[in-house]
Design an enzyme around this catalytic site. Structure first.
Site, PDB file in Angstrom:
ATOM      1  N   ILE A 191       0.883  -1.158   0.000  1.00  0.00           N
ATOM      2  CA  ILE A 191       0.000   0.000   0.000  1.00  0.00           C
ATOM      3  C   ILE A 191       0.925   1.214   0.000  1.00  0.00           C
ATOM      4  CG2 ILE A 191      -0.211  -0.097   2.523  1.00  0.00           C
ATOM      5  CD1 ILE A 191      -2.953   1.162   2.303  1.00  0.00           C
ATOM      6  N   SER A 192       0.674   2.167  -0.881  1.00  0.00           N
ATOM      7  CA  SER A 192       1.611   3.272  -1.077  1.00  0.00           C
ATOM      8  C   SER A 192       1.678   4.201   0.127  1.00  0.00           C
ATOM      9  CB  SER A 192       1.215   4.084  -2.320  1.00  0.00           C
ATOM     10  OG  SER A 192       1.379   3.320  -3.486  1.00  0.00           O
ATOM     11  N   GLN A 193       2.791   4.899   0.215  1.00  0.00           N
ATOM     12  CA  GLN A 193       2.986   5.945   1.206  1.00  0.00           C
ATOM     13  C   GLN A 193       1.851   6.968   1.111  1.00  0.00           C
ATOM     14  OE1 GLN A 193       6.488   8.132   0.227  1.00  0.00           O
ATOM     15  NE2 GLN A 193       6.390   9.501   1.993  1.00  0.00           N
TER      16      GLN A 193
END
Length: 229
Positions: free
Chosen positions: A78-80
């Site tokens: 899951i992206s920053q």
């Protein structure tokens, strides 16, 4: 709600506020690259409104609101939060817009977009992730999101053209099918570069005459776009 549940909810609320403060601080730090000192208020409200802890595995929940990517299984992340907010801000989504996302992952970016757009169509090539994201988004009430299992390189022709396309995995080039499915006047945000090396986050704009212009925003590191292309 039990006392323990109430305490947990309050903890997540305070952590979410700190996440929003971290995002705002990073915007100021990167203002020269991204060309602005603050993200759109609607984007920030959407980020604040999505419970990120619902989109990570149980063992990652203590870290859900830290400003960093987290593993979600199957070699994916899951992206920053800052990058999610940046991509959303670059997209300039309006309430009547139709959005295509390539790379559903846990469904987090789609949930953020669902707060801003009329409809979100998102494609995931890894079946377990796609099925989990479908169930999660339905459980959380994101009724304007549709998830499809498949190779996102080829887009989702059935619902094209799209006002906005987001690609949440790194491609070696900008996929031609996605350019074709982008509406004239539309915007695509996509990381481009070699797998597991530094890539460039690109803003792709399709002009009203059908020509395409691109702009590098800043260096990023995404997992690679997979498929048979």
């Amino acid at each position: 709600m039990t006392g323990a549940q109430t305490a947990a909810a309050e903890d997540f609320a305070s952590e979410r506020r700190r996440m929003m403060e971290d995002i705002a601080a990073l915007v100021r730090e990167t203002r020269d690259e991204i060309g602005k000192r603050a993200f759109d208020e609607r984007v920030m409200a959407a980020m604040a409104g999505v419970p990120r802890h619902e989109f990570v595995p149980a063992d990652q929940r203590p870290y859900a609101y830290q400003n960093r990517p987290l593993p979600i299984g199957h070699g994916q992340t899951i992206s920053q939060p800052y990058i999610v907010a940046l991509m959303t801000d670059l997209a300039r989504v309006e309430p009547g817009h139709k959005v295509l996302e390539v790379g559903t992952g846990s469904g987090y970016q789609a949930a953020v977009m669902a707060h801003l757009a009329r409809a979100v169509y998102t494609i995931e090539i890894i079946e377990p992730l796609g099925l989990q994201a479908t169930q999660r988004l339905q459980r959380l009430g994101y009724d304007n999101v549709q998830v499809r299992l498949g190779d996102g390189y080829h887009g989702w022709e059935e619902h094209a053209p799209y006002d906005v396309i987001l690609v949440t995995a790194a491609a070696s080039h900008i996929p031609p099918p996605l350019i074709r499915q982008l509406k004239a006047g539309g915007r695509m945000v996509i990381p481009v570069g070699a797998s597991f090396l530094i890539q460039q986050l690109m803003l792709v704009e399709k002009n009203l005459d059908g020509t395409v212009s691109t702009r590098q925003i800043l260096p990023v590191a995404f997992v690679p776009l997979t498929g048979k292309h």
